[in-house]
Motif scaffolding. Structure first.
Motif, mmCIF file in Angstrom:
data_model
loop_
_atom_site.group_PDB
_atom_site.id
_atom_site.type_symbol
_atom_site.label_atom_id
_atom_site.label_comp_id
_atom_site.label_asym_id
_atom_site.label_seq_id
_atom_site.Cartn_x
_atom_site.Cartn_y
_atom_site.Cartn_z
ATOM 1 N N MET A 91 -0.464 -0.195 -0.362
ATOM 2 C CA MET A 91 -0.725 -0.150 1.075
ATOM 3 C C MET A 91 -1.940 -1.010 1.389
ATOM 4 S SD MET A 91 0.292 1.143 3.988
ATOM 5 C CE MET A 91 1.307 2.525 3.515
ATOM 6 N N ALA A 92 -1.901 -1.715 2.539
ATOM 7 C CA ALA A 92 -3.051 -2.500 2.941
ATOM 8 C C ALA A 92 -4.233 -1.579 3.181
ATOM 9 C CB ALA A 92 -2.717 -3.269 4.219
ATOM 10 N N THR A 93 -5.411 -2.048 2.811
ATOM 11 C CA THR A 93 -6.613 -1.242 2.997
ATOM 12 C C THR A 93 -7.613 -2.007 3.838
ATOM 13 O OG1 THR A 93 -7.500 -2.113 0.931
ATOM 14 C CG2 THR A 93 -6.335 -0.030 0.833
ATOM 15 N N ALA A 94 -8.269 -1.322 4.725
ATOM 16 C CA ALA A 94 -9.240 -1.966 5.594
ATOM 17 C C ALA A 94 -10.527 -2.239 4.835
ATOM 18 C CB ALA A 94 -9.543 -1.075 6.811
ATOM 19 N N THR A 95 -11.191 -3.349 5.171
ATOM 20 C CA THR A 95 -12.448 -3.670 4.509
ATOM 21 C C THR A 95 -13.594 -2.862 5.094
ATOM 22 O OG1 THR A 95 -12.766 -5.502 6.044
ATOM 23 C CG2 THR A 95 -11.689 -5.989 3.965
ATOM 24 N N GLN A 96 -13.421 -2.367 6.331
ATOM 25 C CA GLN A 96 -14.456 -1.525 6.913
ATOM 26 C C GLN A 96 -14.206 -0.064 6.553
ATOM 27 O OE1 GLN A 96 -12.681 -3.719 8.678
ATOM 28 N NE2 GLN A 96 -14.016 -5.079 9.815
ATOM 29 N N ASP A 97 -15.191 0.785 6.823
ATOM 30 C CA ASP A 97 -15.058 2.203 6.525
ATOM 31 C C ASP A 97 -14.153 2.911 7.525
ATOM 32 O OD1 ASP A 97 -16.730 1.977 4.366
ATOM 33 O OD2 ASP A 97 -18.539 2.448 5.515
ATOM 34 N N THR A 98 -14.020 2.353 8.729
ATOM 35 C CA THR A 98 -13.218 3.002 9.757
ATOM 36 C C THR A 98 -11.741 2.743 9.513
ATOM 37 O OG1 THR A 98 -15.003 2.616 11.336
ATOM 38 C CG2 THR A 98 -12.836 3.199 12.242
ATOM 39 N N PRO A 99 -10.918 3.784 9.340
ATOM 40 C CA PRO A 99 -9.486 3.589 9.076
ATOM 41 C C PRO A 99 -8.822 2.796 10.199
ATOM 42 C CG PRO A 99 -10.133 5.870 8.682
ATOM 43 C CD PRO A 99 -11.294 5.198 9.346
ATOM 44 N N GLY A 100 -7.883 1.936 9.815
ATOM 45 C CA GLY A 100 -7.117 1.201 10.800
ATOM 46 C C GLY A 100 -7.780 -0.063 11.300
ATOM 47 N N ARG A 101 -9.013 -0.312 10.916
ATOM 48 C CA ARG A 101 -9.698 -1.518 11.383
ATOM 49 C C ARG A 101 -9.266 -2.721 10.565
ATOM 50 N NH1 ARG A 101 -14.754 -0.773 13.672
ATOM 51 N NH2 ARG A 101 -14.870 -3.040 13.782
ATOM 52 N N CYS A 102 -9.440 -3.891 11.131
ATOM 53 C CA CYS A 102 -9.144 -5.140 10.437
ATOM 54 C C CYS A 102 -10.467 -5.849 10.159
ATOM 55 C CB CYS A 102 -8.249 -6.017 11.309
ATOM 56 S SG CYS A 102 -6.556 -5.440 11.398
ATOM 57 N N PRO A 103 -10.525 -6.796 9.242
ATOM 58 C CA PRO A 103 -9.373 -7.348 8.527
ATOM 59 C C PRO A 103 -8.930 -6.477 7.358
ATOM 60 C CG PRO A 103 -11.370 -8.452 7.819
ATOM 61 C CD PRO A 103 -11.775 -7.514 8.922
ATOM 62 N N TYR A 104 -7.653 -6.562 7.069
ATOM 63 C CA TYR A 104 -7.096 -5.871 5.918
ATOM 64 C C TYR A 104 -7.193 -6.772 4.689
ATOM 65 C CZ TYR A 104 -5.121 -2.230 8.885
ATOM 66 O OH TYR A 104 -4.961 -1.182 9.762
ATOM 67 N N ARG A 105 -7.623 -6.195 3.610
ATOM 68 C CA ARG A 105 -7.700 -6.957 2.360
ATOM 69 C C ARG A 105 -6.356 -6.861 1.660
ATOM 70 N NH1 ARG A 105 -11.808 -4.587 0.096
ATOM 71 N NH2 ARG A 105 -13.365 -6.045 0.899
ATOM 72 N N LEU A 106 -5.627 -7.976 1.589
ATOM 73 C CA LEU A 106 -4.313 -7.974 0.969
ATOM 74 C C LEU A 106 -4.433 -7.897 -0.551
ATOM 75 C CD1 LEU A 106 -2.342 -10.600 3.102
ATOM 76 C CD2 LEU A 106 -2.637 -8.138 3.470
ATOM 77 N N ASP A 107 -3.496 -7.212 -1.142
ATOM 78 C CA ASP A 107 -3.475 -6.985 -2.577
ATOM 79 C C ASP A 107 -2.851 -8.190 -3.278
ATOM 80 O OD1 ASP A 107 -3.226 -6.070 -5.168
ATOM 81 O OD2 ASP A 107 -1.665 -4.595 -4.700
ATOM 82 N N GLY A 108 -3.646 -8.921 -4.069
ATOM 83 C CA GLY A 108 -3.149 -10.097 -4.761
ATOM 84 C C GLY A 108 -2.085 -9.785 -5.787
ATOM 85 N N SER A 109 -2.017 -8.545 -6.261
ATOM 86 C CA SER A 109 -0.981 -8.175 -7.223
ATOM 87 C C SER A 109 0.324 -7.802 -6.530
ATOM 88 C CB SER A 109 -1.447 -6.998 -8.087
ATOM 89 O OG SER A 109 -1.521 -5.807 -7.312
ATOM 90 N N ALA A 110 0.286 -7.717 -5.206
ATOM 91 C CA ALA A 110 1.486 -7.467 -4.391
ATOM 92 C C ALA A 110 2.257 -6.228 -4.844
ATOM 93 C CB ALA A 110 2.400 -8.705 -4.409
ATOM 94 N N ALA A 111 1.550 -5.167 -5.113
ATOM 95 C CA ALA A 111 2.191 -3.950 -5.600
ATOM 96 C C ALA A 111 3.023 -3.256 -4.532
ATOM 97 C CB ALA A 111 1.127 -2.985 -6.128
ATOM 98 N N ASP A 112 2.723 -3.525 -3.248
ATOM 99 C CA ASP A 112 3.441 -2.840 -2.168
ATOM 100 C C ASP A 112 3.491 -3.739 -0.935
ATOM 101 O OD1 ASP A 112 4.699 -1.002 -0.559
ATOM 102 O OD2 ASP A 112 2.993 0.350 -0.383
ATOM 103 N N ILE A 113 4.284 -4.785 -1.003
ATOM 104 C CA ILE A 113 4.386 -5.754 0.093
ATOM 105 C C ILE A 113 4.829 -5.072 1.384
ATOM 106 C CG2 ILE A 113 5.877 -7.610 0.950
ATOM 107 C CD1 ILE A 113 5.567 -8.984 -1.726
#
Length: 422
Positions: free
Chosen positions: A1-23
């Motif tokens: 799942m995409a995860t936010a770089t900030q502490d507040t849930p749902g905020r952007c930018p999202y840090r994409l997973d380079g291993s693409a475990a869950d596109i």
């Protein structure tokens, strides 16, 4: 799942997973943000991920959207990202896929004759014969395996498109293993800088050898046509090498992913497989629903506005030089287009063909018709020959390719079961 770089849930930018475990988990999260979301690519590079199919189409045809980082990405020109950025090859490469304006037409022109409809249709008998031979090989591999389990991706889904692209390119047999090995890693987005550098060096060596061979002994193939275009001054030396490289990757991995996902989806939806086998739903419909449901190219790197652009339909503004990633995986499952069950695989779906998996407009994939033809022939032949084919593991145990770009599985272990129809 995409995860936010900030502490507040749902905020952007999202840090994409380079291993693409869950596109598709990332795609769902990004669609919830809006038609486009701010993301962070591997290496800390900021970008937009565009998920709305309407916006995707508008951006793909907009005259002020460039694919040329060398001209229109300030961060690239100013060196404002790590020099060992793992995705650098996707902006360094000089092909029709990264060209803008007149350069796009110039680089596209030498490739067009190869993919003319009449020429593609003429390949059908060869594809049928090649598919039959690969199915023979698949049966031999399964018989030799102690448990009868064989990797369908390695022995079939990859082999048909690889043999097709090597035939079109006129790739000598003694070069095929080396080129295929490099192609299997170039789309991975979890490699170290050292691995990327080693792969790039090996690709340059192989391409140099191929160009030298086709210069000395040209043939009736795409490689020779591109070499001739270079000798006539229509392609630079860099564009020649990169175009050859692009042809291999685009014609090989994308169709392998299409076949991979089509087989997995049909095996996990036996009622739909029955519809296709009985002829109640055409294999062309199976191919289209697979393209929608599991876009072979999940994310395409990248595009750049040449000036500030305001999209009236969404209210979004893309600033000049912003990096834009087209999220084909997300666009194919848009709820407004395909309904609340867009995440489900359904070959009877009325909107199946309303996808952008092959891009749109002037950037529409040259090889789309060939990929569709390969898909129809391969799937029909596979399930006719092995009607009791089954996955050897649970579908949720299949491991995705470690790539934000390519959407496929590392392996697809199957049992052929039964006695193949002769």
């Amino acid at each position: 799942m995409a995860t936010a770089t900030q502490d507040t849930p749902g905020r952007c930018p999202y840090r994409l997973d380079g291993s693409a475990a869950d596109i598709h988990g990332e795609a769902t999260a990004l669609r919830a943000v809006g038609p486009a979301a701010r993301v962070e690519l591997p290496g800390g590079v900021p970008a937009w991920s565009v998920t709305d199919p309407g916006l995707v189409r508008r951006l793909l045809v907009h005259p002020r959207i460039s694919k040329d980082a060398h001209r229109h990405w300030p961060a690239f020109l100013d060196g404002d990202f790590p020099p060992d950025w793992p995705l650098r090859i996707w902006v360094d490469i000089r092909t029709v896929q990264t060209a803008y304006g007149p350069d796009h037409s110039r680089l596209r022109h030498p490739l067009v004759p190869t993919f003319a409809s009449r020429r593609v249709r003429a390949l059908a008998p060869w594809l049928e014969e090649t598919t039959g031979a690969l199915l023979d090989d698949l049966a031999v591999a399964a018989a030799a395996a102690p448990d009868g389990v064989v990797d369908l991706r390695r022995h079939f889904a990859e082999q048909l498109p690889w043999r097709t692209v090597t035939a079109l390119l006129g790739l000598p047999e003694n070069m095929q293993h080396g080129f295929q090995g490099i192609n299997d890693t170039v789309f991975m987005t979890n490699l170290t800088a050292e691995q990327v550098a080693a792969n790039t060096a090996e690709a340059e060596r192989l391409l140099g050898a191929l160009i030298a061979l086709k210069t000395e002994r040209p043939g009736d193939d795409v490689s020779s046509a591109l070499v001739q275009a270079h000798h006539e001054g229509r392609l630079t030396e860099r564009e020649l090498a990169d175009s050859l490289w692009m042809m291999m990757g685009a014609g090989y991995g994308t169709t392998a992913n299409l076949l991979d996902h089509a087989v997995v989806n049909l095996l996990t939806h036996p009622a739909q497989l029955d519809l296709a086998m009985a002829g109640r739903v055409g294999w062309d419909q199976v191919v289209e629903e697979t393209l929608r449901h599991q876009a072979p190219v999940a994310n395409f790197m990248m595009r750049f506005p040449t000036e500030d652009l305001y999209d009236e339909a969404t209210g979004l503004t893309f600033l000049r030089g912003d990096a834009i990633v087209i999220n084909y995986a997300a666009a194919g499952r848009d709820l407004e287009v395909h309904g609340a069950d867009a995440d489900l695989f359904d070959i009877t779906r009325a909107t199946t063909r309303e996808h952008v998996a092959f891009s749109y407009g002037r950037t529409y994939c040259l090889g789309a018709e060939l990929a569709r033809l390969e898909g129809r022939i391969a799937l029909k032949a596979l399930f006719s020959r092995f009607p009791t084919l089954e996955l050897a593991v649970e579908a949720d145990c299949l491991v995705p390719l470690p790539s934000l770009i390519f959407n496929g599985h590392q392996e697809v272990p199957v049992r052929l079961e039964g006695t193949p129809d002769q």
